[in-house]
Design a protein around this motif. Structure first.
Motif, PDB file in Angstrom:
ATOM      1  N   ASP A   1      81.398 -20.419   5.653  1.00 43.06           N
ATOM      2  CA  ASP A   1      81.785 -21.587   4.856  1.00 43.06           C
ATOM      3  C   ASP A   1      80.712 -21.873   3.808  1.00 43.06           C
ATOM      4  O   ASP A   1      79.534 -22.064   4.130  1.00 43.06           O
ATOM      5  CB  ASP A   1      81.965 -22.807   5.759  1.00 43.06           C
ATOM      6  N   GLY A   2      81.111 -21.854   2.560  1.00 45.13           N
ATOM      7  CA  GLY A   2      80.183 -22.114   1.477  1.00 45.13           C
ATOM      8  C   GLY A   2      79.278 -20.950   1.126  1.00 45.13           C
ATOM      9  O   GLY A   2      78.441 -21.067   0.230  1.00 45.13           O
ATOM     10  N   ASN A   3      79.460 -19.814   1.808  1.00 48.34           N
ATOM     11  CA  ASN A   3      78.607 -18.652   1.560  1.00 48.34           C
ATOM     12  C   ASN A   3      79.416 -17.376   1.753  1.00 48.34           C
ATOM     13  O   ASN A   3      79.221 -16.646   2.730  1.00 48.34           O
ATOM     14  CB  ASN A   3      77.399 -18.666   2.497  1.00 48.34           C
ATOM     15  N   PRO A   4      80.329 -17.080   0.830  1.00 46.88           N
ATOM     16  CA  PRO A   4      81.142 -15.869   0.976  1.00 46.88           C
ATOM     17  C   PRO A   4      80.307 -14.614   0.748  1.00 46.88           C
ATOM     18  O   PRO A   4      79.311 -14.637   0.016  1.00 46.88           O
ATOM     19  CB  PRO A   4      82.196 -16.024  -0.117  1.00 46.88           C
ATOM     20  N   TRP A   5      80.736 -13.514   1.370  1.00 51.24           N
ATOM     21  CA  TRP A   5      80.073 -12.232   1.138  1.00 51.24           C
ATOM     22  C   TRP A   5      80.489 -11.703  -0.238  1.00 51.24           C
ATOM     23  O   TRP A   5      81.676 -11.590  -0.539  1.00 51.24           O
ATOM     24  CB  TRP A   5      80.465 -11.223   2.202  1.00 51.24           C
ATOM     25  N   THR A   6      79.495 -11.383  -1.048  1.00 55.63           N
ATOM     26  CA  THR A   6      79.771 -10.783  -2.351  1.00 55.63           C
ATOM     27  C   THR A   6      78.963  -9.516  -2.577  1.00 55.63           C
ATOM     28  O   THR A   6      79.321  -8.698  -3.417  1.00 55.63           O
ATOM     29  CB  THR A   6      79.476 -11.766  -3.499  1.00 55.63           C
ATOM     30  N   ASP A   7      77.878  -9.332  -1.833  1.00 52.33           N
ATOM     31  CA  ASP A   7      77.062  -8.140  -2.026  1.00 52.33           C
ATOM     32  C   ASP A   7      76.110  -7.975  -0.849  1.00 52.33           C
ATOM     33  O   ASP A   7      75.887  -8.903  -0.062  1.00 52.33           O
ATOM     34  CB  ASP A   7      76.254  -8.247  -3.320  1.00 52.33           C
ATOM     35  N   ARG A   8      75.561  -6.786  -0.726  1.00 55.04           N
ATOM     36  CA  ARG A   8      74.602  -6.472   0.312  1.00 55.04           C
ATOM     37  C   ARG A   8      73.195  -6.836  -0.129  1.00 55.04           C
ATOM     38  O   ARG A   8      72.908  -6.940  -1.325  1.00 55.04           O
ATOM     39  CB  ARG A   8      74.667  -4.980   0.642  1.00 55.04           C
ATOM     40  N   VAL A   9      72.301  -7.001   0.854  1.00 55.38           N
ATOM     41  CA  VAL A   9      70.893  -7.261   0.594  1.00 55.38           C
ATOM     42  C   VAL A   9      70.114  -6.036   1.065  1.00 55.38           C
ATOM     43  O   VAL A   9      69.987  -5.784   2.265  1.00 55.38           O
ATOM     44  CB  VAL A   9      70.404  -8.526   1.333  1.00 55.38           C
ATOM     45  N   ASP A  10      69.624  -5.246   0.124  1.00 55.84           N
ATOM     46  CA  ASP A  10      68.915  -4.026   0.482  1.00 55.84           C
ATOM     47  C   ASP A  10      67.545  -4.336   1.084  1.00 55.84           C
ATOM     48  O   ASP A  10      66.857  -5.259   0.648  1.00 55.84           O
ATOM     49  CB  ASP A  10      68.738  -3.133  -0.747  1.00 55.84           C
ATOM     50  N   ASP A  11      67.163  -3.533   2.075  1.00 53.57           N
ATOM     51  CA  ASP A  11      65.866  -3.681   2.718  1.00 53.57           C
ATOM     52  C   ASP A  11      64.781  -3.273   1.714  1.00 53.57           C
ATOM     53  O   ASP A  11      64.744  -2.126   1.261  1.00 53.57           O
ATOM     54  CB  ASP A  11      65.796  -2.784   3.951  1.00 53.57           C
ATOM     55  N   PRO A  12      63.874  -4.181   1.342  1.00 54.40           N
ATOM     56  CA  PRO A  12      62.874  -3.851   0.311  1.00 54.40           C
ATOM     57  C   PRO A  12      61.959  -2.699   0.707  1.00 54.40           C
ATOM     58  O   PRO A  12      61.419  -2.017  -0.173  1.00 54.40           O
ATOM     59  CB  PRO A  12      62.095  -5.161   0.136  1.00 54.40           C
ATOM     60  N   ASP A  13      61.797  -2.448   2.010  1.00 59.61           N
ATOM     61  CA  ASP A  13      60.933  -1.346   2.434  1.00 59.61           C
ATOM     62  C   ASP A  13      61.467   0.011   1.989  1.00 59.61           C
ATOM     63  O   ASP A  13      60.711   0.985   1.915  1.00 59.61           O
ATOM     64  CB  ASP A  13      60.777  -1.338   3.952  1.00 59.61           C
TER      65      ASP A  13
END
Length: 277
Positions: A253-265
């Motif tokens: 709710d209030g935070n739909p999935w739109t993209d992935r968060v890549d692991d910075p490592d």
């Protein structure tokens, strides 16, 4: 702590943690993956797989849940409202998506004309919207990762619906085909929304491995992973065994999935050529 659950297919789900499951079809051809109450309640979705035989008819209806009815393989007639559609799918590795997406209070009837497997994903949603029948031509299909790590992360990504084309939905549904001996979900990534993967191989002895944070699980034909929000989840399939995956996300709710968060490592390898030959 690292959990190497590589031979857990014979264990009862209740003996496993809530990250991976090896369910089997019951005598009625029903295999429950996740429910909004129970061991996998954090996934916020009801996901069930059904086996059907020639002549079988199943009806799906919910007063307060939207539903996506995906043909994994088989020959069926979809019926909803005053509409109907006959479709066949013989090879889930090579053929695209057939999926009906309906809002709450909409009955869907499936009639099978051959051995068939369908998957039904649902979750609560008060919004009303017109039914959408997704065909292979309607769905986005892309070859991802072809230039990453000498092609070892190549995979086909199919998307039926997400926030871009169905902002009224609380769900996302798509498919991945992982090439034999290759990785998908790579580079390792995460997101705050819960996600479920359902795995199939065209040969029952096919296998792979799924990494959820620091835990590792053996992927088997018909198994599934419940991906904990915030945990990275790359996966790999064995040589000789291309892997089919249905991926399903529940928007928050209030935070739909739109993209992935890549692991910075691991971001360094995106722009750095890796060659050893």
């Amino acid at each position: 702590m690292i959990c190497l659950c590589l031979e857990g297919g014979e264990r009862n789900d209740k003996m496993m943690n809530n990250k991976f499951g090896y369910p089997e079809f019951d005598e009625n051809g029903i295999k429950v993956l996740t429910e909004m109450e129970g061991l996998y309640k954090d996934m916020l979705m009801n996901i069930t797989v059904y086996k059907m035989k020639n002549g079988d008819v199943r009806e799906f209806y919910s007063v307060n849940e939207e539903q996506a009815v995906l043909l994994v393989t088989g020959d069926v007639k979809y019926q909803w409202e005053k509409e109907s559609r006959n479709v066949k799918r013989g090879n889930f590795l090579k053929e695209g998506i057939w999926c009906l997406h309906v809002c709450k209070d909409t009955k869907v009837t499936i009639t099978a004309f051959a051995d068939t497997e369908i998957l039904v994903q649902s979750t609560t949603n008060e919004r009303e919207f017109a039914p959408v029948f997704y065909t292979p031509e309607d769905c986005i299909e892309a070859l991802a990762g072809k230039d990453l790590c000498e092609g070892t992360a190549r995979r086909i990504v199919r998307t039926a619906f997400d926030y871009n084309n169905a902002p009224y939905s609380n769900m996302v549904l798509g498919e991945i085909v992982g090439f034999q001996g290759g990785w998908s979900g790579y580079i390792p990534h995460h997101h705050p929304q819960p996600e479920v993967y359902y795995y199939r191989f065209d040969k029952p002895q096919g296998f792979g491995a799924c990494f959820i944070g620091d835990d590792v699980f053996k992927i088997k034909d018909g198994s599934f992973s419940a991906l904990t929000p915030g945990k990275t989840h790359p996966q790999v399939t064995a040589p000789g065994y291309p892997m089919y995956v249905v991926w399903m996300i529940r928007h928050l709710d209030g935070n739909p999935w739109t993209d992935r968060v890549d692991d910075p490592d691991h971001l360094w390898m995106v722009d750095t050529p890796i060659t050893y030959r």
